[in-house]
Design a protein around this motif. Structure first.
Motif, mmCIF file in Angstrom:
data_model
loop_
_atom_site.group_PDB
_atom_site.id
_atom_site.type_symbol
_atom_site.label_atom_id
_atom_site.label_comp_id
_atom_site.label_asym_id
_atom_site.label_seq_id
_atom_site.Cartn_x
_atom_site.Cartn_y
_atom_site.Cartn_z
ATOM 1 N N THR A 285 12.791 -26.156 3.325
ATOM 2 C CA THR A 285 12.140 -27.440 2.949
ATOM 3 C C THR A 285 12.778 -27.971 1.847
ATOM 4 O O THR A 285 12.746 -29.367 1.730
ATOM 5 C CB THR A 285 10.606 -27.045 2.536
ATOM 6 N N GLY A 286 13.261 -27.159 0.922
ATOM 7 C CA GLY A 286 14.044 -27.819 -0.444
ATOM 8 C C GLY A 286 15.254 -28.423 0.441
ATOM 9 O O GLY A 286 15.609 -29.417 -0.294
ATOM 10 N N ILE A 287 15.962 -27.831 1.129
ATOM 11 C CA ILE A 287 17.172 -28.611 1.851
ATOM 12 C C ILE A 287 16.819 -29.911 2.513
ATOM 13 O O ILE A 287 17.676 -31.036 2.356
ATOM 14 C CB ILE A 287 17.853 -27.792 2.913
ATOM 15 N N LEU A 288 15.795 -29.918 3.122
ATOM 16 C CA LEU A 288 15.294 -31.105 3.816
ATOM 17 C C LEU A 288 14.740 -32.272 2.899
ATOM 18 O O LEU A 288 15.266 -33.433 3.147
ATOM 19 C CB LEU A 288 13.972 -30.860 4.522
ATOM 20 N N ILE A 289 14.331 -31.890 1.635
ATOM 21 C CA ILE A 289 13.852 -32.772 0.682
ATOM 22 C C ILE A 289 15.090 -33.239 -0.081
ATOM 23 O O ILE A 289 15.224 -34.483 -0.367
ATOM 24 C CB ILE A 289 13.087 -32.211 -0.369
ATOM 25 N N ASN A 290 16.124 -32.502 -0.200
ATOM 26 C CA ASN A 290 17.421 -32.933 -0.716
ATOM 27 C C ASN A 290 17.855 -34.061 0.299
ATOM 28 O O ASN A 290 18.711 -34.887 -0.185
ATOM 29 C CB ASN A 290 18.411 -31.692 -1.169
ATOM 30 N N LEU A 291 18.008 -33.742 1.567
ATOM 31 C CA LEU A 291 18.608 -34.670 2.492
ATOM 32 C C LEU A 291 17.702 -35.953 2.351
ATOM 33 O O LEU A 291 18.419 -36.907 2.738
ATOM 34 C CB LEU A 291 18.731 -33.997 3.984
#
Length: 268
Positions: A10-16
């Motif tokens: 989810t952290g990766i998706l938020i950064n994207l």
């Protein structure tokens, strides 16, 4: 364990969602626990961006009839489009404030002005023109080594953002940087160290000749990062979203130049 894995992805998706133009419509919780994983996955975001750059260049070189100049243009545009220009906006605002030669409080007020000043326009022209020239020089000699090192440039650039959020004070209590700093944690540097070791181990296995360039990239990021952090403290009293964006753009340009110099001296 599954909960932490979920937070990681989810952290990766938020950064994207925040730092690229990739359309992610989902709504995410941004509590303190989730923001820890947002900071921890900054370098992963950089790896994804770098992989896209390298894959795009490989496809252009392998499957299209375009000249080096046209491939440079397409890659140059991709770097701008994929980021959505968010860090370039920070570069412009920070340049306007920095070259005003005012005190830190006045500089922060200048950065709030939505209009771009002369110094901001000139600085972004210099940044983009320099990047175009560097890309053109590298594309003429691009091989597997250069493609591998291209991936590392945004990886280290995004890692710098997380480090600054961890160590520097916020210039404003209500700014974007202050918001992300609620995700600070004592384990952040340990996580980043694991990333560096994993990447270094992969390079040693895949192409050990590139290990020196990797270590040099880390050294350049460390030394330049210290100088940038000192300048931010002196001129802005702390970080803002704009100074973070400018730091990322400046560091990545410096790493592009480092890669060009390594190639020029026949070291990669």
């Amino acid at each position: 364990m599954l909960y932490k894995i979920g937070l990681f992805f989810t952290g990766i998706l938020i950064n994207l969602q925040f730092f690229t133009s990739i359309p992610i419509k989902a709504q995410f919780s941004l509590d303190q626990n989730q923001l820890k994983y947002v900071l921890r996955t900054f370098p992963v975001l950089g790896l994804l961006q770098g992989s896209i750059y390298a894959a795009f260049l490989y496809i252009l070189q392998s499957f299209t009839p375009f000249t080096d100049l046209m491939m440079t243009l397409f890659l140059w545009l991709l770097l701008i489009i994929l980021s959505g220009g968010i860090h370039l906006d920070g570069w412009i605002d920070t340049s306007d404030a920095y070259f005003s030669y005012k005190d830190p409080e006045q500089r922060l007020e200048i950065m709030k002005d939505p209009r771009a000043g002369a110094f901001g326009v000139l600085s972004v022209i210099v940044l983009l023109f320099t990047r175009f020239i560097v890309l053109y020089e590298l594309i003429q000699a691009a091989d597997s080594t250069i493609l591998l090192l291209i991936i590392l440039i945004p990886f280290l650039g995004k890692m710098l953002l997380g480090i600054f959020l961890q160590i520097l004070p916020p210039a404003r209590a209500d700014g974007m940087a202050s918001f992300f700093q609620s995700g600070k944690s004592s384990s952040l540097f340990g996580v980043y160290a694991v990333y560096l070791v994993i990447i270094g181990s992969f390079i040693a296995w895949f192409q050990i000749a590139s290990l020196f360039a990797y270590m040099l990239f880390i050294a350049v990021t460390f030394i330049a990062g210290l100088l940038i952090a000192r300048s931010i403290r002196k001129n802005f009293n702390g970080i803002t979203g704009d100074t973070l964006g400018a730091s990322s753009e400046g560091m990545e340009l410096l790493l592009w130049l480092t890669l060009l110099l390594l190639h020029s001296f026949a070291m990669v």
